[in-house]
Design a protein around this motif. Structure first.
Motif, PDB file in Angstrom:
ATOM      1  N   GLY A 118      15.683  86.847  38.449  1.00  0.00           N
ATOM      2  CA  GLY A 118      14.683  87.825  38.061  1.00  0.00           C
ATOM      3  C   GLY A 118      14.345  87.764  36.580  1.00  0.00           C
ATOM      4  N   GLN A 119      14.983  86.838  35.864  1.00  0.00           N
ATOM      5  CA  GLN A 119      14.758  86.704  34.427  1.00  0.00           C
ATOM      6  C   GLN A 119      13.359  86.137  34.177  1.00  0.00           C
ATOM      7  OE1 GLN A 119      17.415  83.932  32.604  1.00  0.00           O
ATOM      8  NE2 GLN A 119      16.742  84.381  30.516  1.00  0.00           N
ATOM      9  N   GLU A 120      12.681  86.694  33.168  1.00  0.00           N
ATOM     10  CA  GLU A 120      11.354  86.214  32.815  1.00  0.00           C
ATOM     11  C   GLU A 120      11.477  84.863  32.122  1.00  0.00           C
ATOM     12  OE1 GLU A 120       8.449  87.870  29.652  1.00  0.00           O
ATOM     13  OE2 GLU A 120       8.051  88.983  31.519  1.00  0.00           O
ATOM     14  N   ILE A 121      10.610  83.920  32.512  1.00  0.00           N
ATOM     15  CA  ILE A 121      10.624  82.589  31.910  1.00  0.00           C
ATOM     16  C   ILE A 121       9.217  82.218  31.472  1.00  0.00           C
ATOM     17  CG2 ILE A 121      12.622  81.747  33.215  1.00  0.00           C
ATOM     18  CD1 ILE A 121      10.664  80.341  35.111  1.00  0.00           C
ATOM     19  N   HIS A 122       9.135  81.269  30.557  1.00  0.00           N
ATOM     20  CA  HIS A 122       7.850  80.756  30.078  1.00  0.00           C
ATOM     21  C   HIS A 122       7.536  79.483  30.866  1.00  0.00           C
ATOM     22  CE1 HIS A 122       4.602  79.606  27.432  1.00  0.00           C
ATOM     23  NE2 HIS A 122       5.160  78.415  27.320  1.00  0.00           N
ATOM     24  N   ILE A 123       6.354  79.434  31.467  1.00  0.00           N
ATOM     25  CA  ILE A 123       5.893  78.244  32.184  1.00  0.00           C
ATOM     26  C   ILE A 123       4.853  77.585  31.293  1.00  0.00           C
ATOM     27  CG2 ILE A 123       4.786  77.367  34.268  1.00  0.00           C
ATOM     28  CD1 ILE A 123       5.794  79.955  35.674  1.00  0.00           C
ATOM     29  N   PRO A 124       5.117  76.361  30.837  1.00  0.00           N
ATOM     30  CA  PRO A 124       4.203  75.723  29.885  1.00  0.00           C
ATOM     31  C   PRO A 124       2.869  75.329  30.522  1.00  0.00           C
ATOM     32  CG  PRO A 124       5.942  74.209  30.516  1.00  0.00           C
ATOM     33  CD  PRO A 124       6.269  75.533  31.149  1.00  0.00           C
ATOM     34  N   ALA A 125       1.868  75.128  29.674  1.00  0.00           N
ATOM     35  CA  ALA A 125       0.563  74.655  30.137  1.00  0.00           C
ATOM     36  C   ALA A 125       0.715  73.249  30.713  1.00  0.00           C
ATOM     37  CB  ALA A 125      -0.417  74.638  28.966  1.00  0.00           C
ATOM     38  N   CYS A 126      -0.152  72.906  31.665  1.00  0.00           N
ATOM     39  CA  CYS A 126      -0.100  71.572  32.261  1.00  0.00           C
ATOM     40  C   CYS A 126      -1.473  71.186  32.800  1.00  0.00           C
ATOM     41  CB  CYS A 126       0.938  71.519  33.375  1.00  0.00           C
ATOM     42  SG  CYS A 126       0.567  72.584  34.769  1.00  0.00           S
ATOM     43  N   LYS A 127      -1.583  69.955  33.195  1.00  0.00           N
ATOM     44  CA  LYS A 127      -2.809  69.448  33.807  1.00  0.00           C
ATOM     45  C   LYS A 127      -2.505  69.147  35.261  1.00  0.00           C
ATOM     46  CE  LYS A 127      -4.519  67.437  29.572  1.00  0.00           C
ATOM     47  NZ  LYS A 127      -5.912  67.285  29.297  1.00  0.00           N
ATOM     48  N   LEU A 128      -3.457  69.487  36.142  1.00  0.00           N
ATOM     49  CA  LEU A 128      -3.270  69.287  37.569  1.00  0.00           C
ATOM     50  C   LEU A 128      -4.458  68.541  38.164  1.00  0.00           C
ATOM     51  CD1 LEU A 128      -2.110  72.867  38.572  1.00  0.00           C
ATOM     52  CD2 LEU A 128      -0.694  70.844  38.386  1.00  0.00           C
ATOM     53  N   PRO A 129      -4.195  67.625  39.114  1.00  0.00           N
ATOM     54  CA  PRO A 129      -5.313  66.990  39.798  1.00  0.00           C
ATOM     55  C   PRO A 129      -5.954  67.977  40.767  1.00  0.00           C
ATOM     56  CG  PRO A 129      -3.242  66.218  40.710  1.00  0.00           C
ATOM     57  CD  PRO A 129      -2.902  67.112  39.550  1.00  0.00           C
ATOM     58  N   GLN A 130      -7.282  67.867  40.906  1.00  0.00           N
ATOM     59  CA  GLN A 130      -8.018  68.717  41.836  1.00  0.00           C
ATOM     60  C   GLN A 130      -8.955  67.854  42.661  1.00  0.00           C
ATOM     61  OE1 GLN A 130     -10.129  71.651  39.503  1.00  0.00           O
ATOM     62  NE2 GLN A 130      -8.594  73.189  39.981  1.00  0.00           N
ATOM     63  N   PHE A 131      -9.290  68.349  43.859  1.00  0.00           N
ATOM     64  CA  PHE A 131     -10.283  67.692  44.701  1.00  0.00           C
ATOM     65  C   PHE A 131     -11.240  68.749  45.213  1.00  0.00           C
ATOM     66  CE2 PHE A 131     -11.860  66.408  48.884  1.00  0.00           C
ATOM     67  CZ  PHE A 131     -12.507  65.228  48.535  1.00  0.00           C
ATOM     68  N   LYS A 132     -12.526  68.483  45.052  1.00  0.00           N
ATOM     69  CA  LYS A 132     -13.549  69.380  45.584  1.00  0.00           C
ATOM     70  C   LYS A 132     -14.343  68.587  46.606  1.00  0.00           C
ATOM     71  CE  LYS A 132     -17.443  72.294  44.485  1.00  0.00           C
ATOM     72  NZ  LYS A 132     -18.422  72.722  43.510  1.00  0.00           N
TER      73      LYS A 132
END
Length: 90
Positions: free
Chosen positions: A66-80
């Motif tokens: 339940g501890q709060e954590i920092h999730i770093p920015a990232c790049k993700l592939p997308q498909f439309k």
């Protein structure tokens, strides 16, 4: 459908050998990965568009503690999906 089945169908539909069809599939996958890794977009008219999206940094919680954590920015592939693909699925 998995990669092996895709290769077999491409070989059958195109008249290529399985080895050549596998080279085509691998070339497409590698080219798509390289294009997205450079931050570019791959657009196949009627089929769809592969692109890269930025996800901002955010706060989350560790589900075990339940501890709060920092999730770093990232790049993700997308498909439309394109219109022809959407229509084929409907």
């Amino acid at each position: 459908m998995n990669k092996k089945e895709l290769v077999e169908q491409i070989a059958e539909l195109s008249g290529l050998s399985r080895n050549k069809a596998e080279l085509v599939v691998n070339a497409f996958v590698n080219n798509t990965q390289n294009t997205l890794a450079r931050g570019n977009t791959l657009q196949l008219i009627g089929f769809g568009t592969f692109s890269v999206a930025d996800r901002a940094a955010r706060k989350g919680r560790n589900p075990q503690t339940g501890q709060e954590i920092h999730i770093p920015a990232c790049k993700l592939p997308q498909f439309k999906a394109g219109n022809k693909l959407k229509d084929a699925v409907r």
